[in-house]
Every structure is written in C-alpha cells, then in structure tokens.
Design a protein around this motif. Structure first.
Motif, PDB file in Angstrom:
ATOM      1  N   THR A 390       0.820  -1.209   0.000  1.00  0.00           N
ATOM      2  CA  THR A 390       0.000   0.000   0.000  1.00  0.00           C
ATOM      3  C   THR A 390       0.853   1.258   0.000  1.00  0.00           C
ATOM      4  N   ALA A 391       2.030   1.158   0.590  1.00  0.00           N
ATOM      5  CA  ALA A 391       2.927   2.319   0.603  1.00  0.00           C
ATOM      6  C   ALA A 391       3.334   2.721  -0.810  1.00  0.00           C
ATOM      7  N   HIS A 392       3.270   1.790  -1.782  1.00  0.00           N
ATOM      8  CA  HIS A 392       3.613   2.086  -3.175  1.00  0.00           C
ATOM      9  C   HIS A 392       2.399   2.511  -3.989  1.00  0.00           C
ATOM     10  N   CYS A 393       1.201   2.467  -3.404  1.00  0.00           N
ATOM     11  CA  CYS A 393      -0.038   2.649  -4.179  1.00  0.00           C
ATOM     12  C   CYS A 393      -0.791   3.904  -3.734  1.00  0.00           C
ATOM     13  N   ASP A 394      -1.935   4.129  -4.411  1.00  0.00           N
ATOM     14  CA  ASP A 394      -2.761   5.294  -4.089  1.00  0.00           C
ATOM     15  C   ASP A 394      -3.565   5.098  -2.801  1.00  0.00           C
ATOM     16  N   GLY A 395      -3.730   3.872  -2.400  1.00  0.00           N
ATOM     17  CA  GLY A 395      -4.490   3.613  -1.183  1.00  0.00           C
ATOM     18  C   GLY A 395      -4.967   2.180  -1.148  1.00  0.00           C
ATOM     19  N   ALA A 396      -5.635   1.848  -0.040  1.00  0.00           N
ATOM     20  CA  ALA A 396      -6.089   0.470   0.164  1.00  0.00           C
ATOM     21  C   ALA A 396      -7.590   0.425   0.399  1.00  0.00           C
ATOM     22  N   LEU A 397      -8.201  -0.615  -0.127  1.00  0.00           N
ATOM     23  CA  LEU A 397      -9.574  -0.957   0.223  1.00  0.00           C
ATOM     24  C   LEU A 397      -9.504  -2.094   1.240  1.00  0.00           C
ATOM     25  N   LEU A 398     -10.145  -1.896   2.364  1.00  0.00           N
ATOM     26  CA  LEU A 398     -10.100  -2.888   3.433  1.00  0.00           C
ATOM     27  C   LEU A 398     -11.388  -3.702   3.407  1.00  0.00           C
ATOM     28  N   VAL A 399     -11.276  -4.983   3.089  1.00  0.00           N
ATOM     29  CA  VAL A 399     -12.436  -5.870   3.023  1.00  0.00           C
ATOM     30  C   VAL A 399     -12.737  -6.383   4.427  1.00  0.00           C
ATOM     31  N   ALA A 400     -14.003  -6.290   4.841  1.00  0.00           N
ATOM     32  CA  ALA A 400     -14.438  -6.752   6.164  1.00  0.00           C
ATOM     33  C   ALA A 400     -15.647  -7.650   5.990  1.00  0.00           C
ATOM     34  N   ARG A 401     -15.505  -8.907   6.337  1.00  0.00           N
ATOM     35  CA  ARG A 401     -16.617  -9.839   6.185  1.00  0.00           C
ATOM     36  C   ARG A 401     -17.611  -9.679   7.320  1.00  0.00           C
ATOM     37  N   HIS A 402     -18.865  -9.567   6.978  1.00  0.00           N
ATOM     38  CA  HIS A 402     -19.936  -9.358   7.952  1.00  0.00           C
ATOM     39  C   HIS A 402     -19.977 -10.496   8.966  1.00  0.00           C
ATOM     40  N   GLU A 409      -9.478  -6.749  15.698  1.00  0.00           N
ATOM     41  CA  GLU A 409      -8.738  -7.098  14.491  1.00  0.00           C
ATOM     42  C   GLU A 409      -8.791  -5.970  13.467  1.00  0.00           C
ATOM     43  N   LEU A 410      -9.971  -5.412  13.269  1.00  0.00           N
ATOM     44  CA  LEU A 410     -10.110  -4.321  12.303  1.00  0.00           C
ATOM     45  C   LEU A 410      -9.319  -3.100  12.747  1.00  0.00           C
ATOM     46  N   ALA A 411      -9.385  -2.791  14.040  1.00  0.00           N
ATOM     47  CA  ALA A 411      -8.662  -1.625  14.557  1.00  0.00           C
ATOM     48  C   ALA A 411      -7.160  -1.800  14.373  1.00  0.00           C
ATOM     49  N   ARG A 412      -6.655  -3.002  14.611  1.00  0.00           N
ATOM     50  CA  ARG A 412      -5.220  -3.215  14.456  1.00  0.00           C
ATOM     51  C   ARG A 412      -4.810  -3.200  12.990  1.00  0.00           C
ATOM     52  N   ALA A 413      -5.676  -3.706  12.119  1.00  0.00           N
ATOM     53  CA  ALA A 413      -5.376  -3.670  10.689  1.00  0.00           C
ATOM     54  C   ALA A 413      -5.239  -2.228  10.203  1.00  0.00           C
ATOM     55  N   VAL A 414      -6.176  -1.377  10.630  1.00  0.00           N
ATOM     56  CA  VAL A 414      -6.103   0.048  10.261  1.00  0.00           C
ATOM     57  C   VAL A 414      -4.844   0.670  10.837  1.00  0.00           C
ATOM     58  N   SER A 415      -4.494   0.277  12.056  1.00  0.00           N
ATOM     59  CA  SER A 415      -3.278   0.802  12.682  1.00  0.00           C
ATOM     60  C   SER A 415      -2.034   0.413  11.892  1.00  0.00           C
ATOM     61  N   ASN A 416      -2.022  -0.815  11.352  1.00  0.00           N
ATOM     62  CA  ASN A 416      -0.870  -1.248  10.550  1.00  0.00           C
ATOM     63  C   ASN A 416      -0.709  -0.390   9.295  1.00  0.00           C
ATOM     64  N   LEU A 417      -1.828   0.014   8.706  1.00  0.00           N
ATOM     65  CA  LEU A 417      -1.759   0.906   7.548  1.00  0.00           C
ATOM     66  C   LEU A 417      -1.270   2.294   7.957  1.00  0.00           C
ATOM     67  N   ASN A 418      -1.760   2.764   9.078  1.00  0.00           N
ATOM     68  CA  ASN A 418      -1.365   4.105   9.536  1.00  0.00           C
ATOM     69  C   ASN A 418       0.125   4.169   9.878  1.00  0.00           C
ATOM     70  N   VAL A 420       2.580   2.947   8.341  1.00  0.00           N
ATOM     71  CA  VAL A 420       3.408   3.181   7.149  1.00  0.00           C
ATOM     72  C   VAL A 420       2.845   4.323   6.310  1.00  0.00           C
ATOM     73  N   ASN A 421       1.931   5.100   6.916  1.00  0.00           N
ATOM     74  CA  ASN A 421       1.318   6.249   6.228  1.00  0.00           C
ATOM     75  C   ASN A 421       0.625   5.835   4.934  1.00  0.00           C
ATOM     76  N   ALA A 422       0.039   4.630   4.943  1.00  0.00           N
ATOM     77  CA  ALA A 422      -0.699   4.146   3.770  1.00  0.00           C
ATOM     78  C   ALA A 422      -2.141   4.611   3.868  1.00  0.00           C
ATOM     79  N   PRO A 423      -2.646   5.318   2.883  1.00  0.00           N
ATOM     80  CA  PRO A 423      -4.021   5.825   2.951  1.00  0.00           C
ATOM     81  C   PRO A 423      -5.059   4.703   2.847  1.00  0.00           C
ATOM     82  N   LEU A 424      -6.077   4.800   3.661  1.00  0.00           N
ATOM     83  CA  LEU A 424      -7.207   3.866   3.612  1.00  0.00           C
ATOM     84  C   LEU A 424      -8.331   4.536   2.836  1.00  0.00           C
TER      85      LEU A 424
END
Length: 476
Positions: A390-402, A409-418, A420-424
């Motif tokens: 994601t650091a090489h791209c325009d951003g990430a789409l985060l898939v979350a299964r209902h 888990e979702l909070a930590r996943a978003v934290s992992n993106l943040n 590396v300054n990867a836009p969500l």
C-alpha cells in the motif's frame, strides 16, 4: 441499550430467540407427555348449628365459621384417614391417603372443599365419596355431648364427588404456553448477552467508527459468487453486479479531480473475501471501458489465477526477481480490457520482494500502462506484505466480512496501515445479509502453500526461459 439497539439485536439475533422459544415449547410438551396424569374429585361440605331465634342463628353462624378452620384441618388428619381406609377397604396407608387429600375453606363462609387426587379418576371419586360419608359421621361423633343429646354443629355434603373426565395435571396447553413464554424471555436474554459478548462487527456504523473510514461497498451474500468467484457476465442486473458497480462509482468519487487508480485490496484476517472482491472490482472497471491490470500480490496463498483458471506458475515473482518483464507474463482474460499478472512461483521472501524498488517501479509501470491497477494483497494482521504494498499505491480498500472480523482485528489492521502512512480509501463489507438493514496478540495460520514439486520446478524453469508462452496458453 436504546430502542434502536434492541431492534438491531432482534434483527441480527432473531435465530437465538427462535431456537430458545422452540426449545421452551418442546421441553414443556415433553414434560407434559412424560408426567403421569392426575385426576381430582371434589366434595363440598356445609357447616351449620341448630338455632331457633334470630339471635341464636347469628351466634350459631359465628360458631360455625369458627369451627370451619378446625374442620379443615380435621379432613387431613390420620384419624379420619384410618376411618376412610377401613370403610372403603383402600390399599393405602394413612400417610399415603393424607397425601392425596387437600382441604380448604373460604374466609367468612361455612363451606369446606375437600379434593382427592389420584392417578385413577374412578379411585379419586371413590375415596372422595367415602371421605364425605366418614367426615360427616366423624364430626357428628365429635360434636355430640358425652351425656347425649343433639350435636352442637352439623356437617352436611352439599356437593357430591364426580368422576373427572380430564386430568387436573399436567395441563398440557398451559405448560406449552408457559414454556413458550419462558423460551422467549430466555432467548431475549441470550440474544442480548451474545450481542454484548460478541466482538465481531455486524453493524455498519460500528464498522465506520472502528475503521475511522467510510463504507464504499457492500457485497451481498451470494452462493453462486462463492462457487464461481466471478459474477455472471450474463446477469447484469443481479444484486452482486450492482453492488460492485456501486463500489466502482464510489471509488471514482472519492477524489473527483484525482481518483485512485493504483489500489490495494486487503483484509484484516484470512477468509474475508479480498480475492473475490479484487477480481470482481477489476471486472466492473473493465466493463466500464477502462483497461485494468489485476495483480496477484499475495505471494503466500495466491488465489486469483486459480479462481480464473489461468496459469499461476509465472507472474509477479518472476518480474520482481528480474527473470521476466511484465509484458511477457501478463495474461489476457475473457473480459475485454482486463489482464492478470499472476503470482508466479511462491518465493521464500515475499515481504522483501514486495518492498523492493523493483516492486515500486513495476507498479508504477502498470499504472502508466493501464487505467486502473488492482492489487490483491495478503491480510494485514498475519503478515506485513499488504502494508508494504500500500505504501507504493494510491491507497487500500479494506475488506471486512460481515459477522467474522472482530473489532480489535479491524482496529489493528487500520493501525498497521497508519504506521506506514498508507491511505485507507474505505471499507468494503462482504457476505452482507440480503434481507434486513443494512487482545494485543494475534495468532494466525497463514503459512505459504506447499513448495513446488521438483518436476513442477523443472516445468517452471522451462517456462521462465520464455515467460511469454504463458500469455498464449490462456483463454483470450
């Protein structure tokens, strides 16, 4: 908990309430069927005293009411029970007979009701009949003075016992109703507790709050999509097709002047549908007339080429290891304008390859050659590959299964993106219900697939000498 929260629980946990209700009704019915029926027969007595004048009548009535309580106790005495057993020749002990008799009297009256219970309706009636006769005689003997004369009080039977047509217990209909009501209450309590203890995300507002982002897509549950992995091209009006078209539209409006074109699709944990989302997002973008490159960036458990029936033994890992160029390993698909860059052989160092300058340049070249580049990346929590990509791209789409991904888990996943300054760019809900409204340590089994067999390695080496052959081996 407010009204909306309670209604949400009813909509999402209705099956818990239904199961508890059915269990309560079935349990009550089973209990009623298994219990031995009990029949009752009732005898009613009237207590009176002799009186000539009005004053005597008043005093006698008071005396009768005072005797009623004593007579009620007398009906359940062992002395009376012995008389009944002897007179009726019942095969019972005095204690057993006393246990079958219940007596009660209403306050401020001279009426006494004696009820006999037994497994046999006829036996209950016979005992009650003999009880009535013996009680009248017993009271007469007790109330008659020793020197003789009329007794001070009399007891007479005013209601003869009858043979019961139906058992007094169990009351099947009542028990089933009570069991059903109890089941509903237990089900509601269980649903509320389950909702409070359940850490999985089922509410869109909670998803947006935890991710601190917006929902850009909602893919409904569809059995056919789970089997084919690609929405049917001849069913353009399906719910699934419309859902991915809505996702495509939302992406184009995330930034009107500079919409994202190099997009990573990832998830928090395995099994949330990121690969299927990547495939169908690329398909609807190509359907709109755009050229799209779908990159299989999951170098640990690649699925895209397998789902589409393409060659997976040459692809991205060949390019990153400088064994081939992107033009040589890109594969065409049945969808015009859509090409696939498969994973290639599974490398021993996926993170290093994806974080290299070669990976950055490769993605930049694809972005320059195509209108859109969709990268199917591994989940964020088991490995760091997706964050690196994601650091090489325009951003990430985060898939979350209902109903699968947890809040933590979702909070930590978003934290992992943040980190590396990867836009969500946003969140995509997958496996969403069609009906209704819309810890610090984690252990995940995300090991690479089994190593390639030597015979297959030989075949891969042969293919690597001329990777362009893969392009001609795929359907066009």
């Amino acid at each position: 908990m407010g009204t909306q929260g309670f209604v949400r629980i009813l909509r999402t946990r209705w099956w818990v309430i239904l199961l508890a209700t059915l269990a309560g009704a079935v349990a009550a019915l089973a209990y009623s069927v298994s219990v031995t029926p009990i029949y009752e027969s009732t005898t009613r007595f009237f207590v009176s005293t002799s009186a000539q004048t009005v004053d005597e009548l008043y005093q006698g009535n008071l005396a009768s009411q005072q005797r009623v309580a004593s007579y009620t106790d007398l009906l359940t005495s062992e002395a009376l029970a012995e008389r009944v057993i002897t007179a009726g020749t019942f095969a019972l002990s005095a204690d057993e007979l006393v246990g079958k008799i219940a007596a009660e009297s209403k306050p401020n009256t001279v009426l006494i009701t004696a009820t006999v219970s037994d497994r046999s309706a006829q036996s209950a009636r016979d005992i009650a009949d003999v009880l009535g006769v013996q009680f009248v005689d017993f009271v007469r003997e007790v109330e008659t003075p020793d020197e003789g004369g009329a007794s001070a009080a009399q007891v007479s039977v005013v209601q003869q016992p009858q043979v019961a047509r139906e058992p007094s217990s169990p009351k099947t209909a009542r028990n089933v109703v009570l069991g059903t009501v109890l089941g509903v209450l237990v089900g509601l309590a269980a649903a509320v507790l389950r909702q409070r203890w359940d850490r999985t995300i089922i509410d869109p507002s909670t998803l947006e709050e935890v991710s601190d982002s917006v929902i850009v897509g909602r893919v409904p549950m569809d059995k056919a999509l789970g089997e084919s992995h690609l929405m049917a091209q001849d069913d353009a009006g399906s719910f699934v097709a419309e859902a991915f078209r809505e996702l495509r539209t939302n992406l184009q409006f995330l930034a009107v002047d500079n919409p994202p074109r190099l997009i990573v699709v990832t998830s928090s944990v395995p099994g949330e549908g990121k690969s299927v989302t990547s495939i169908n997002l690329a398909a609807v973008l190509a359907e709109n007339g755009s050229t799209v490159a779908l990159v299989e960036g999951d170098l640990r458990r690649p699925r895209v080429a397998k789902y589409l029936g393409l060659v997976s033994r040459v692809g991205l890992s060949n390019v990153l290891s400088r064994q081939a160029t992107t033009e040589e390993v890109l594969q065409s698909t049945t969808m015009p304008g859509m090409q696939i860059l498969a994973s290639g052989p599974i490398p021993p160092n996926p993170s290093e390859l994806l974080g290299s300058d070669t990976a950055r340049r490769t993605l930049a070249e694809l972005k320059a050659a195509f209108d859109y580049v969709i990268v199917d990346a591994p989940p964020l929590l088991p490995v760091t590959d997706a964050a690196v990509l994601t650091a090489h791209c325009d951003g990430a789409l985060l898939v979350a299964r209902h109903g699968v991904v947890k809040k933590e888990e979702l909070a930590r996943a978003v934290s992992n993106l943040n980190m590396v300054n990867a836009p969500l760019l946003g969140v995509v809900i997958t496996m969403a219900p069609v009906s209704g409204r819309d810890s610090s340590h984690y252990k995940y089994d995300y090991r690479p697939d089994a190593p390639t067999a030597p015979s297959e390695q030989t075949a891969e080496s042969s293919s690597n000498e001329d990777p362009s052959t893969a392009r001609h081996a795929t359907p066009t």
